[in-house]
Design an enzyme around this catalytic site. Structure first.
Site, mmCIF file in Angstrom:
data_model
loop_
_atom_site.group_PDB
_atom_site.id
_atom_site.type_symbol
_atom_site.label_atom_id
_atom_site.label_comp_id
_atom_site.label_asym_id
_atom_site.label_seq_id
_atom_site.Cartn_x
_atom_site.Cartn_y
_atom_site.Cartn_z
ATOM 1 N N GLU A 15 -14.955 60.255 20.618
ATOM 2 C CA GLU A 15 -14.386 60.426 19.279
ATOM 3 C C GLU A 15 -13.472 61.660 19.223
ATOM 4 O O GLU A 15 -12.418 61.642 18.591
ATOM 5 C CB GLU A 15 -15.512 60.576 18.237
ATOM 6 C CG GLU A 15 -16.426 59.358 18.109
ATOM 7 C CD GLU A 15 -15.773 58.174 17.409
ATOM 8 O OE1 GLU A 15 -14.675 57.751 17.834
ATOM 9 O OE2 GLU A 15 -16.374 57.658 16.440
ATOM 10 N N ASP B 158 -6.324 49.019 22.503
ATOM 11 C CA ASP B 158 -7.340 49.818 21.812
ATOM 12 C C ASP B 158 -8.248 48.933 20.967
ATOM 13 O O ASP B 158 -9.436 49.214 20.820
ATOM 14 C CB ASP B 158 -6.696 50.916 20.958
ATOM 15 C CG ASP B 158 -7.628 52.109 20.803
ATOM 16 O OD1 ASP B 158 -8.210 52.525 21.821
ATOM 17 O OD2 ASP B 158 -7.802 52.599 19.680
ATOM 18 N N GLU C 90 -12.137 50.246 10.551
ATOM 19 C CA GLU C 90 -11.128 50.294 11.595
ATOM 20 C C GLU C 90 -10.638 48.892 11.976
ATOM 21 O O GLU C 90 -9.457 48.718 12.265
ATOM 22 C CB GLU C 90 -11.728 50.984 12.825
ATOM 23 C CG GLU C 90 -10.717 51.753 13.634
ATOM 24 C CD GLU C 90 -11.418 52.752 14.564
ATOM 25 O OE1 GLU C 90 -12.025 53.709 14.050
ATOM 26 O OE2 GLU C 90 -11.376 52.546 15.773
ATOM 27 N N GLU D 83 -10.066 58.412 29.407
ATOM 28 C CA GLU D 83 -9.096 58.554 28.311
ATOM 29 C C GLU D 83 -7.686 58.796 28.854
ATOM 30 O O GLU D 83 -6.720 58.217 28.363
ATOM 31 C CB GLU D 83 -9.509 59.680 27.354
ATOM 32 C CG GLU D 83 -10.755 59.371 26.510
ATOM 33 C CD GLU D 83 -10.509 58.342 25.397
ATOM 34 O OE1 GLU D 83 -9.343 58.025 25.093
ATOM 35 O OE2 GLU D 83 -11.507 57.854 24.830
#
Ligand code: NFM
Length: 231
Positions: free
Chosen positions: A150, A57, A98, A220
């Site tokens: 998101e 990620d 992040e 995803e």
């Protein structure tokens, strides 16, 4: 009674995005209620899967930043509403935090984020992001894809924080990162922006936007599969 319900329904027109979410419900649920997410929520998650997800990620988010930069650029050029810029910029600011979070989390799990080889599902997804960065991709397509990316994380990780979940303490930080209410409000703001542009878009742009949202959901799912080791 029934008559009134029908009248109410006719008054509240269903939004474009809501229509798509209903139409593609199975795929949306597949992306937001994946076995990997269930395993976090019920505490059975495999540590090596979680570490793989974390490493991969981080690579994805590195590629996500330039994508968001191009969405910002398109908003500046194509939207006359200043709130678009504000919302996208707030998203960029949280991406900055992040990276600090990824580094902290990596050291907590004894994972090194440098020299990680991206896996195929990740490369495919990053390549898709890159295709959306082209100046030929309309703002409506890009902002809606951004919303979808998101929202999958928001919806997935918020699920792990709901009452009745059994998420291990050491994973709560991760779930909070995307599952918190502020991130939820930000996703809603993105949805309103996307919806506003979709209402005005041509059929052709709408069709291509729907296809991009479906692509996001499929990438995803593949990303979660990869994290679990079933690539
Ligand atoms: C694969 C994937 N999808 C969405 C997100 C959430 N956006 C930014 O962090 C993410 N981190 N990774």
């Amino acid at each position: 009674m029934e008559r009134k319900d029908e009248a109410e329904e006719a008054k509240s027109k269903v939004s474009v995005i809501e229509t798509w979410l209903r139409k593609h419900r199975l795929l949306y649920v597949g992306a937001t209620r994946h076995p990997f997410i269930h395993s976090i929520r019920d505490g059975s998650v495999d540590v090596s899967s979680f570490k793989r997800w974390l490493e991969q990620d981080y690579i994805f988010v590195r590629a996500f930043v330039p994508f968001v930069a191009t969405v910002l650029l398109k908003a500046w050029k194509e939207s006359f509403d200043a709130t678009d810029l504000d919302v996208i910029l707030s998203g960029m600011a949280s991406l900055n935090d992040e990276f600090a979070w990824f580094n902290k989390e990596a050291s907590k799990w004894g994972v090194s984020l440098t020299n990680v080889a991206p896996q195929k599902a990740n490369l495919d997804y990053c390549r898709f992001l890159e295709s959306l960065m082209s100046s030929e991709v309309e703002y409506t397509v890009a902002i809606t894809a951004f919303w979808a990316i998101e929202t999958v994380y928001q919806d997935s990780f918020a699920h792990c924080l709901e009452d009745g979940s059994n998420t291990p303490e050491e994973l709560r930080d991760t779930c909070q990162r995307w599952g918190n209410d502020g991130f939820g409000r930000y996703c809603h703001a993105l949805q309103s922006i996307a919806e506003h542009h979709l209402e005005k878009a041509s059929d052709d742009v709408r069709k291509r936007t729907e296809a991009a949202v479906l692509d996001v959901l499929e990438y995803e799912v593949a990303f979660w599969n990869m994290s679990q080791g079933d690539t």
